[in-house]
Design an enzyme around this catalytic site. Structure first.
Site, PDB file in Angstrom:
ATOM      1  N   ARG A  26     -54.016  34.827 -21.619  1.00 13.49           N
ATOM      2  CA  ARG A  26     -54.541  35.498 -20.428  1.00 13.49           C
ATOM      3  C   ARG A  26     -56.015  35.872 -20.581  1.00 13.49           C
ATOM      4  NH1 ARG A  26     -50.585  37.499 -16.420  1.00 13.49           N
ATOM      5  NH2 ARG A  26     -48.850  36.114 -16.756  1.00 13.49           N
ATOM      6  N   ARG A  30     -57.899  39.412 -14.735  1.00 16.62           N
ATOM      7  CA  ARG A  30     -58.394  40.603 -14.029  1.00 16.62           C
ATOM      8  C   ARG A  30     -59.223  41.568 -14.851  1.00 16.62           C
ATOM      9  NH1 ARG A  30     -52.531  41.766 -11.955  1.00 16.62           N
ATOM     10  NH2 ARG A  30     -52.305  40.830 -13.992  1.00 16.62           N
ATOM     11  N   ARG A  39     -61.597  36.794  -6.896  1.00 15.86           N
ATOM     12  CA  ARG A  39     -60.355  37.174  -6.228  1.00 15.86           C
ATOM     13  C   ARG A  39     -60.544  38.070  -5.010  1.00 15.86           C
ATOM     14  NH1 ARG A  39     -56.367  37.659  -5.351  1.00 15.86           N
ATOM     15  NH2 ARG A  39     -54.721  38.411  -6.679  1.00 15.86           N
ATOM     16  N   ASP A  75     -50.567  28.790 -13.355  1.00 17.76           N
ATOM     17  CA  ASP A  75     -49.454  29.715 -13.586  1.00 17.76           C
ATOM     18  C   ASP A  75     -48.194  28.926 -13.895  1.00 17.76           C
ATOM     19  OD1 ASP A  75     -48.917  32.698 -13.462  1.00 17.76           O
ATOM     20  OD2 ASP A  75     -47.209  31.895 -12.379  1.00 17.76           O
ATOM     21  N   TYR A 151     -36.641  32.970 -13.395  1.00 18.46           N
ATOM     22  CA  TYR A 151     -37.334  33.362 -12.152  1.00 18.46           C
ATOM     23  C   TYR A 151     -36.588  32.856 -10.919  1.00 18.46           C
ATOM     24  CZ  TYR A 151     -41.327  35.401 -14.486  1.00 18.46           C
ATOM     25  OH  TYR A 151     -42.117  36.227 -15.225  1.00 18.46           O
TER      26      TYR A 151
HETATM   27  O1  CP3 Z   1     -53.843  32.625 -20.033  1.00 18.06           O
HETATM   28  C1  CP3 Z   1     -54.641  32.364 -19.117  1.00 18.06           C
HETATM   29  O2  CP3 Z   1     -55.737  32.932 -18.980  1.00 18.06           O
HETATM   30  C2  CP3 Z   1     -54.280  31.217 -18.185  1.00 18.06           C
HETATM   31  C3  CP3 Z   1     -53.613  31.532 -16.983  1.00 18.06           C
HETATM   32  C4  CP3 Z   1     -52.182  32.050 -16.959  1.00 18.06           C
HETATM   33  C5  CP3 Z   1     -51.713  32.863 -15.894  1.00 18.06           C
HETATM   34  N1  CP3 Z   1     -50.369  33.032 -16.052  1.00 18.06           N
HETATM   35  C6  CP3 Z   1     -52.551  33.378 -14.802  1.00 18.06           C
HETATM   36  C7  CP3 Z   1     -52.059  34.507 -13.989  1.00 18.06           C
HETATM   37  C8  CP3 Z   1     -51.084  31.799 -17.805  1.00 18.06           C
HETATM   38  C9  CP3 Z   1     -51.024  31.037 -19.117  1.00 18.06           C
HETATM   39  C10 CP3 Z   1     -49.947  32.419 -17.196  1.00 18.06           C
HETATM   40  C11 CP3 Z   1     -48.584  32.331 -17.769  1.00 18.06           C
HETATM   41  C12 CP3 Z   1     -47.490  33.103 -17.145  1.00 18.06           C
HETATM   42  N2  CP3 Z   1     -47.320  33.411 -15.826  1.00 18.06           N
HETATM   43  C13 CP3 Z   1     -46.354  33.571 -17.853  1.00 18.06           C
HETATM   44  C14 CP3 Z   1     -46.065  33.363 -19.319  1.00 18.06           C
HETATM   45  C15 CP3 Z   1     -46.914  34.195 -20.186  1.00 18.06           C
HETATM   46  C16 CP3 Z   1     -46.513  35.626 -20.261  1.00 18.06           C
HETATM   47  O3  CP3 Z   1     -47.330  36.455 -19.794  1.00 18.06           O
HETATM   48  O4  CP3 Z   1     -45.443  35.894 -20.773  1.00 18.06           O
HETATM   49  C17 CP3 Z   1     -45.527  34.224 -16.926  1.00 18.06           C
HETATM   50  C18 CP3 Z   1     -44.208  34.910 -17.232  1.00 18.06           C
HETATM   51  C19 CP3 Z   1     -46.143  34.104 -15.652  1.00 18.06           C
HETATM   52  C20 CP3 Z   1     -45.615  34.569 -14.352  1.00 18.06           C
HETATM   53  C21 CP3 Z   1     -46.534  35.489 -13.695  1.00 18.06           C
HETATM   54  N3  CP3 Z   1     -47.698  35.120 -13.045  1.00 18.06           N
HETATM   55  C22 CP3 Z   1     -46.390  36.883 -13.571  1.00 18.06           C
HETATM   56  C23 CP3 Z   1     -45.260  37.686 -14.175  1.00 18.06           C
HETATM   57  C24 CP3 Z   1     -47.485  37.333 -12.843  1.00 18.06           C
HETATM   58  C25 CP3 Z   1     -47.706  38.721 -12.316  1.00 18.06           C
HETATM   59  C26 CP3 Z   1     -47.975  39.672 -13.421  1.00 18.06           C
HETATM   60  C27 CP3 Z   1     -49.443  39.810 -13.592  1.00 18.06           C
HETATM   61  O5  CP3 Z   1     -49.919  39.680 -14.725  1.00 18.06           O
HETATM   62  O6  CP3 Z   1     -50.086  40.105 -12.578  1.00 18.06           O
HETATM   63  C28 CP3 Z   1     -48.319  36.226 -12.567  1.00 18.06           C
HETATM   64  C29 CP3 Z   1     -49.608  36.229 -11.851  1.00 18.06           C
HETATM   65  C30 CP3 Z   1     -50.796  35.778 -12.659  1.00 18.06           C
HETATM   66  N4  CP3 Z   1     -50.832  34.644 -13.410  1.00 18.06           N
HETATM   67  C31 CP3 Z   1     -52.066  36.408 -12.727  1.00 18.06           C
HETATM   68  C32 CP3 Z   1     -52.865  35.620 -13.555  1.00 18.06           C
HETATM   69  C33 CP3 Z   1     -54.308  35.827 -13.911  1.00 18.06           C
HETATM   70  C34 CP3 Z   1     -52.486  37.653 -11.973  1.00 18.06           C
HETATM   71  C35 CP3 Z   1     -52.792  37.229 -10.567  1.00 18.06           C
HETATM   72  C36 CP3 Z   1     -53.910  37.990  -9.902  1.00 18.06           C
HETATM   73  O7  CP3 Z   1     -53.632  38.992  -9.258  1.00 18.06           O
HETATM   74  O8  CP3 Z   1     -55.083  37.547  -9.986  1.00 18.06           O
END
Ligand code: CP3
Length: 349
Positions: A26, A30, A39, A75, A151
């Site tokens: 990640r 944000r 965003r 994602d 999911y």
């Molecule tokens: O790592 C990186 O920088 C690359 C991008 C990336 C995202 N999600 C962007 C994202 C990666 C590798 C993921 C993986 C992901 N997504 C996982 C597995 C990794 C982990 O954290 O266990 C999971 C379970 C998800 C599913 C997901 N997507 C969730 C649970 C959420 C909401 C929670 C949160 O962190 O807001 C997302 C949204 C998401 N994916 C965001 C980002 C940057 C936030 C979206 C935003 O508001 O900009």
């Protein structure tokens, strides 16, 4: 001088390196004001689906910090989106509709054609590799079938995956059909990313830590193995991430992946003892540590690398960094790895 990309690939193969490579799960997102700027005017899906925006956000952390790899901004839930399921991101976590609970629900899932349905991702990867290759490594990723099924059946991030387990226990054939279908889509998605130019791919099995060792063997591992076998001929390093992985370490090491990415519930020293002769390791600092003083971060980085002696180790966090992570903590983490040398390790021991 060895490039970041060569260093990363050598670490995946457990070959000697000048220092271990470093990146952060990640690392785009944000906690960066420049991400929030993007965003402010666009939704999350808009950024993911527009190759130039996804590429821009992927590159943002590398302009600030000298990590060795970029992970493509996307994602894990794009797979469910391509299967025709609605994925909405809300502050409380993603919301998925409609759910899969019955055989009939499977018929509503769309057939996925990776070249067509993930074309936006291939374009984003081409832009990023054009910018970063050959100096830096570029990583692709996808969700593991068990985690994506969670999911799809729970409708979101179910706290203990109880609905999915109930489905798997009561309707094992339905679970097997669903997980196999997801595995084929994920294999196609990762193959597309490899063809577009990524150097390694990470499979996120975030929810597999909720499984007993017995269930891990039947509900999660076989579908990771399917993906591994589909990608084996390409020779691209595969990284498998598990959260709460300690109980599944030996099983995960038998999946055929090259690297296991550990959460911070297990010490690297223990992981080295248990599976260090079979796989490389990635991890595993608690992301909360990045809010601590830089000297403490540097000390913890030194301790992690001492456990692996810097070989077969990709330095990373135990899980993704959170939006409240201080930028100075990320900088201290990356710099501590970059300053490490084998001579420092000898002096410390
Ligand atoms: O790592 C990186 O920088 C690359 C991008 C990336 C995202 N999600 C962007 C994202 C990666 C590798 C993921 C993986 C992901 N997504 C996982 C597995 C990794 C982990 O954290 O266990 C999971 C379970 C998800 C599913 C997901 N997507 C969730 C649970 C959420 C909401 C929670 C949160 O962190 O807001 C997302 C949204 C998401 N994916 C965001 C980002 C940057 C936030 C979206 C935003 O508001 O900009």
């Amino acid at each position: 001088m060895i490039s970041s990309r060569e260093r990363f690939l050598a670490a995946c193969r457990r070959e000697p390196v000048d220092r271990p490579p470093v990146w952060l799960m990640r690392q785009a997102g944000r906690y960066l004001p420049e991400y929030q700027d993007v965003r402010r005017t666009r939704g999350f899906w808009d950024v993911v689906r527009a190759p130039s925006l996804a590429a821009e956000v992927t590159l943002q952390p590398l302009r600030r910090f000298q990590m060795d790899a970029a992970i493509i901004f996307s994602d894990i839930l794009i797979v469910l989106d391509a299967m025709g399921v609605e994925v909405t991101y809300r502050p409380g976590g993603p919301l998925i509709t409609p759910l899969v609970r019955e055989e009939l629900d499977l018929t509503r899932l769309r057939e996925v054609n990776p070249a067509r349905d993930f074309a936006y991702l291939a374009r984003a990867i081409e832009q990023v590799t054009h910018e970063l290759h050959p100096e830096k490594a570029v990583l692709g990723f996808a969700g593991a079938p068990f985690t994506l099924a969670a999911y799809l059946v729970e409708g979101g991030a179910g706290k203990n995956v109880s609905q999915l387990k109930a489905l798997a226990y009561n309707k094992p054939e339905l679970y097997a059909t669903l997980a196999s279908r997801i595995a084929e889509v994920v294999a196609g998605l990762l193959a597309l990313q490899i063809d577009a130019g990524v150097d390694a791919v990470q499979i996120f099995d975030t929810w597999a830590g909720h499984l007993s060792p017995e269930d891990y063997e039947t509900l999660a591992l076989p579908y990771v193995r399917t993906i591994v076998s589909r990608l084996a001929s390409r020779g691209t390093p595969l990284i498998l991430y598990l959260r709460n992985a300690a109980g599944h370490l030996e099983a995960a090491a038998r999946s055929g992946v090259d690297v296991i990415s550990l959460d911070h519930s297990i010490s690297l020293a223990e992981a080295v003892r248990r599976v260090g002769d079979k796989v490389a390791l990635q991890g595993n600092l608690d992301p909360a540590e990045l809010a601590g003083p830089p000297e403490r971060i540097a000390r913890r980085v030194g301790e992690m690398i001492a456990a692996t002696q810097g070989t077969g180790h990709i330095v990373n966090l135990g899980q993704g960094l959170t939006p409240d992570t201080p930028i100075e903590g990320v900088a201290a983490f990356v710099e501590a790895v970059r300053r490490w040398s084998p001579a420092m390790a000898r002096a410390a021991s």
